[in-house]
Design an enzyme around this catalytic site. Structure first.
Site, mmCIF file in Angstrom:
data_model
loop_
_atom_site.group_PDB
_atom_site.id
_atom_site.type_symbol
_atom_site.label_atom_id
_atom_site.label_comp_id
_atom_site.label_asym_id
_atom_site.label_seq_id
_atom_site.Cartn_x
_atom_site.Cartn_y
_atom_site.Cartn_z
ATOM 1 N N PRO A 1 16.600 1.267 -0.383
ATOM 2 C CA PRO A 1 16.076 0.997 0.962
ATOM 3 C C PRO A 1 15.793 2.284 1.738
ATOM 4 C CG PRO A 1 17.873 -0.514 0.474
ATOM 5 C CD PRO A 1 17.797 0.442 -0.677
ATOM 6 N N GLY B 1 4.553 6.608 -16.576
ATOM 7 C CA GLY B 1 4.332 5.406 -15.764
ATOM 8 C C GLY B 1 3.052 5.509 -14.952
ATOM 9 N N THR C 1 3.411 7.248 -4.011
ATOM 10 C CA THR C 1 2.246 7.013 -3.147
ATOM 11 C C THR C 1 1.172 8.074 -3.428
ATOM 12 O OG1 THR C 1 3.166 8.479 -1.479
ATOM 13 C CG2 THR C 1 3.721 6.123 -1.272
ATOM 14 N N GLY D 1 -19.693 -10.680 0.639
ATOM 15 C CA GLY D 1 -19.790 -11.132 2.034
ATOM 16 C C GLY D 1 -18.674 -12.119 2.346
ATOM 17 N N GLN E 1 -17.368 -6.641 0.128
ATOM 18 C CA GLN E 1 -18.558 -6.505 0.978
ATOM 19 C C GLN E 1 -19.793 -7.119 0.307
ATOM 20 O OE1 GLN E 1 -17.971 -5.352 3.909
ATOM 21 N NE2 GLN E 1 -20.057 -5.477 4.712
ATOM 22 N N LEU F 1 14.933 2.920 -9.420
ATOM 23 C CA LEU F 1 15.103 4.253 -8.834
ATOM 24 C C LEU F 1 15.158 4.146 -7.302
ATOM 25 C CD1 LEU F 1 15.015 7.414 -9.123
ATOM 26 C CD2 LEU F 1 12.520 7.227 -9.045
ATOM 27 N N SER F 2 14.135 3.487 -6.714
ATOM 28 C CA SER F 2 14.026 3.427 -5.248
ATOM 29 C C SER F 2 15.176 2.653 -4.617
ATOM 30 C CB SER F 2 12.723 2.728 -4.851
ATOM 31 O OG SER F 2 11.623 3.392 -5.387
ATOM 32 N N ASP G 1 5.885 10.318 -15.224
ATOM 33 C CA ASP G 1 4.631 10.937 -15.693
ATOM 34 C C ASP G 1 3.892 9.957 -16.610
ATOM 35 O OD1 ASP G 1 5.375 13.196 -14.322
ATOM 36 O OD2 ASP G 1 5.869 14.385 -16.094
ATOM 37 N N GLU H 1 5.065 3.665 -7.859
ATOM 38 C CA GLU H 1 5.209 4.794 -8.804
ATOM 39 C C GLU H 1 4.696 6.101 -8.184
ATOM 40 O OE1 GLU H 1 4.909 4.191 -12.946
ATOM 41 O OE2 GLU H 1 5.514 2.091 -12.830
#
Ligand code: COS
Length: 387
Positions: A131, A248, A371, A345, A342, A128-129, A246, A369
């Site tokens: 550049p 995905g 942001t 460490g 954390q 789908l996406s 939906d 899928e």
């Protein structure tokens, strides 16, 4: 550790056990090396196919397992807890291309592709996406022009998971006039196979995380797609893609929960062993509170996800719930893996321990899928009754 609040059916318990055992034997021992080498393991596809995990929600007539969405997500969480790269392969394949063909394909298209996809003989991808069309997906510019019994496609697709290994790619392309660049209506969805002349695999991305899952660009150069490979209505491909996302997004939420759960389990174990100031660090309230918050956020994310999956299986629209589940689970994964680093460490910052990889893998769940910002847009629009 399984703290699912929803009761598991017998089938769900069996699938969970199968997925957990498979992940422990065949995936977890290799996950660090595959990540390090950015190695895609082809035998994984074969093995996932043999287990039925590449046709989980397909009906039995197409050699699928025919399980409900919740059962599929349980399996996905188990795979993700071992290796998020393996999970995204499974999520994209099951949630997007197979479901698109099942839902909108003709009988002939279903017969031609779905059994092979369920067996793992054809891995699926979703393109789908582009550049210049990421969050603004309906601004896509790949053009499809009808010429007799074929559609001629030109354009470039970005961020295609499984793109260099896929045997079938669902490609969204504009079917209206080239100058009508906006809006979701004039877009078609095409079933594309890599043998078509003009199908080119472009650069493979060098990623921060999910390094064992290849992400590539695809370029189509006067690629002639048979008219028989157009999915459904030539003007509705964007709607099909959105409806599929939906599903995905539920898969990505399960993947995020698997990553977070693994980080919690490693943290619990480490905090029990690691001694400082003469005590195991699990005895310090500062660590206990972190672990408690991690477990709570994971349980909340999982409960929302499975409530959304149940609504979907009742046939309800889950557009905003799917966005909520993905938003909450992905932000949980990022937060939980940050806490895990954390707790470890300095050891959390090096590749010798798994939380470093989990931290890197978690990040993309807030990006792909849709942001987190796009999920919030979908949720906010629903609050105002907008589509
Ligand atoms: N289910 C069904 N239909 C949907 C839908 C959904 N979840 N979301 C949108 N649609 C329909 C709309 O109803 C509209 O149909 P009509 O033209 O018949 O009215 C059409 O699709 C266009 O929708 P809309 O006007 O909302 O499109 P926008 O350009 O405003 O985009 C967002 C909407 C931002 C939500 C969409 O572009 C999006 O999800 N972007 C992120 C893309 C993404 O997730 N990419 C990741 C790809 S995989 S790495």
């Amino acid at each position: 550790m399984s703290w699912a609040l929803h009761p598991l059916s017998e089938e769900q318990s069996e699938v969970q056990k199968l997925a957990r055992e498979f992940a422990a034997a065949e995936i977890a021992p290799h996950a660090a090396a595959w990540d390090q080498d950015a190695h895609f393991e082809p035998s994984l596809v074969t093995k996932l196919g043999e287990l039925g995990f590449l046709g989980m929600m397909l009906p039995e007539e197409y050699e699928g397992l025919g399980v409900d969405t919740g059962t599929y997500l349980i399996a996905l969480e188990e795979i993700a807890a071992a290796d998020a790269s393996a999970a995204v392969l499974m999520s994209v394949h099951n949630s997007l291309p197979t479901q698109m063909i099942l839902r909108y394909g003709s009988d002939e298209q279903k017969d031609r592709f779905l059994k092979k996809m369920a067996r793992g003989e054809l891995l699926g991808a979703f393109a789908l996406s582009e550049p210049d069309a990421g969050s603004d997906a309906s601004a896509l510019a790949t053009q499809a022009v009808k010429d007799g019994e074929t559609w001629v496609l030109n354009g470039t697709k970005s961020w295609v998971t499984n793109g260099n290994t896929a045997g079938v790619v669902l490609v969204m392309a504009r079917t209206d006039k080239p100058d009508a660049r906006r809006g979701g209506r004039g877009i078609g969805a095409f079933i594309v196979t890599p043998d078509l002349p003009g199908y080119n695999i472009g650069k493979k991305e060098d990623k921060m995380g999910l390094r064992a899952s290849p992400t590539v660009q695809l370029t189509f150069d006067n690629m002639r797609v048979p008219a028989a490979n157009l999915l459904g209505d030539p003007t509705q491909g964007f709607v099909y893609a959105m409806q599929s996302l939906d599903n995905g997004r539920l898969g990505i939420a399960a993947q995020a929960i698997g990553i977070a759960r693994a980080a919690l389990e490693h943290s619990v174990a480490y905090a029990g062993e690691r001694k400082q100031f003469g005590h195991a660090i699990k005895e310090f309230e500062g660590i206990q509170f972190k672990l408690a918050d991690m477990a709570t956020r994971i349980a909340g994310s999982r409960a929302l996800l499975h409530a959304a999956a149940a609504a979907k299986d009742r046939g309800e629209s889950v557009r905003q719930f799917s966005s909520m589940a993905k938003l909450m689970a992905s932000e949980t994964a990022m937060w939980v893996t940050t806490q895990a680093v954390q707790i470890f460490g300095g050891y959390g910052y090096v590749k010798e321990y798994p939380v470093e990889r989990l931290f890197r893998d978690a990040k993309v769940t807030e990006i792909y899928e849709g942001t987190s910002e796009i999920q919030r847009i979908v949720i906010a629009r629903a609050l105002y009754g907008q589509s």
